[in-house]
Scaffold this motif. Structure first.
Motif, mmCIF file in Angstrom:
data_model
loop_
_atom_site.group_PDB
_atom_site.id
_atom_site.type_symbol
_atom_site.label_atom_id
_atom_site.label_comp_id
_atom_site.label_asym_id
_atom_site.label_seq_id
_atom_site.Cartn_x
_atom_site.Cartn_y
_atom_site.Cartn_z
ATOM 1 N N UNK A 68 0.630 -1.232 0.083
ATOM 2 C CA UNK A 68 0.145 -0.077 -0.029
ATOM 3 C C UNK A 68 0.864 1.340 -0.113
ATOM 4 N N UNK A 69 2.025 1.172 0.744
ATOM 5 C CA UNK A 69 2.733 2.406 0.943
ATOM 6 C C UNK A 69 3.392 2.688 -0.634
ATOM 7 N N UNK A 70 4.133 1.568 -1.244
ATOM 8 C CA UNK A 70 4.565 1.598 -2.253
ATOM 9 C C UNK A 70 3.801 2.142 -3.531
ATOM 10 N N UNK A 71 2.241 1.799 -3.431
ATOM 11 C CA UNK A 71 1.531 2.125 -4.333
ATOM 12 C C UNK A 71 0.939 3.723 -4.208
ATOM 13 N N UNK A 72 0.982 3.973 -2.890
ATOM 14 C CA UNK A 72 0.661 5.406 -2.508
ATOM 15 C C UNK A 72 1.752 6.209 -2.941
ATOM 16 N N UNK A 73 3.104 5.829 -2.790
ATOM 17 C CA UNK A 73 4.230 6.725 -3.204
ATOM 18 C C UNK A 73 4.164 6.890 -4.774
ATOM 19 N N UNK A 74 3.969 5.913 -5.474
ATOM 20 C CA UNK A 74 4.144 5.959 -6.920
ATOM 21 C C UNK A 74 2.755 6.864 -7.368
ATOM 22 N N UNK A 75 1.583 6.916 -6.764
ATOM 23 C CA UNK A 75 0.500 7.884 -6.816
ATOM 24 C C UNK A 75 0.941 9.160 -6.861
ATOM 25 N N UNK A 76 1.415 9.249 -5.646
ATOM 26 C CA UNK A 76 1.935 10.626 -5.166
ATOM 27 C C UNK A 76 2.796 11.286 -6.114
ATOM 28 N N UNK A 77 3.923 10.510 -6.446
ATOM 29 C CA UNK A 77 4.958 11.073 -7.398
ATOM 30 C C UNK A 77 4.135 11.419 -8.696
ATOM 31 N N UNK A 78 3.363 10.592 -9.161
ATOM 32 C CA UNK A 78 2.630 10.723 -10.451
ATOM 33 C C UNK A 78 1.940 12.058 -10.482
#
Length: 297
Positions: A73-83
């Motif tokens: 979940x943290x990895x996916x959230x980091x990816x979404x935030x970066x995008x």
């Protein structure tokens, strides 16, 4: 261990079946089984109890699943935030405004930015003189400036400056002034008046503009007071301490005891936006688009 191993583990743990997990992952079952065995070998624990009928998690596997879900979940959230940040949909910006823009443009601009860029935190610093905004841009304490042209006596190659609009001049008068009933006021009418002006010494572009107007009309202005804020300037006029020349949008600031009259002639002053020339923030680009649209309206 790679993230794909964690995703493989999560799929098997949630499906409790290697075949269904392989289908979910769009891969064949034998490689999936092999990857899970490699993960168990690396961890040194058994994550699954396998029988011919079912696959169950061991106590170690149950605990591992809780952590794996949080990690993914943290990895996916980091990816979404970066995008989102890369697209200019998240971030933080600090905007500076000269007095006239503070009263005429900032309220509608703040609403538009909230509506169109809800993920971008925008803070405003109102009533900033042009010189102070230039210094703040260079120091990085503001990201975008709404100001007057800073002049040509210094090097501004580090800033990207473009004109937003041209604004005519008004004269602010005490309500009981002899010129208060005039349809318009000429510069010559102000020859013997005490002028209230924005601070000089390079801090305010309006100071230079007003002095230039008066000198072009053939007289040296009689400066009564220098102030830092437009609201103070208009308040001093209301108190009968003098008169002032201001850009037209200042008329949005209504102070009892004052009247605004057009200044005769075609003189105009630019309102410009400025950013650091090397600032390639996507959020800043989107904010500038919103600002230009707001001014066009």
């Amino acid at each position: 261990m790679e993230l794909r191993h964690l995703r493989y583990f999560q799929a098997v743990a949630e499906e409790r079946h290697f075949g269904r997990a392989a289908d979910r992952l769009h891969m064949a079952q034998p490689p999936l089984s092999q990857q899970i065995r490699q993960l168990e070998a690396e961890l040194g624990v058994t994550l699954f109890e396998r029988t011919t009928r079912r696959v169950d998690l061991t106590p170690a596997g149950e605990a591992y699943l809780v952590r794996v879900r949080a990690i993914l979940r943290a990895v996916d959230a980091a990816s979404e935030e970066a995008q989102r940040i890369g697209a200019g949909l998240e971030g933080r910006l600090e905007l500076g405004c000269v007095g006239s823009a503070t009263y005429s443009l900032l309220p509608a601009l703040a609403r538009s930015l909230r509506e169109q860029l809800p993920g971008v935190e925008v803070a405003f610093q109102g009533e900033m003189l042009t010189g102070d905004q230039v210094a703040a841009l260079r120091a990085g304490t503001i990201d975008l400036a709404l100001m007057r042209p800073p002049g040509e006596s210094a090097d501004f190659a580090d800033l990207a400056i473009s004109t937003l609009r041209q604004e005519r001049f008004l004269v602010v008068l005490p309500a009981a002034h002899r010129l208060a009933a005039a349809a318009e006021v000429s510069l010559g009418d102000l020859r013997d008046e005490d002028l209230i002006v924005h601070a000089g010494h390079g801090r305010s572009a309006m100071y230079s503009a007003v002095l230039g107007l008066c000198r072009s009309a053939g007289f040296e202005p009689r400066v009564g007071h220098e102030v830092a804020e437009t609201s103070t300037l208009v308040t001093f006029v209301a108190g009968g301490l003098g008169v002032a020349i201001v850009p037209e949008p200042v008329a949005a600031l209504v102070v009892e005891g004052t009247v605004y009259r057009p200044l005769a002639g075609e003189a105009r002053i630019d309102l410009v936006l400025a950013t650091r020339a090397d600032d390639d923030s996507a959020a800043l680009r989107r904010a500038v688009e919103v600002l230009r649209s707001q001014v066009a309206q």
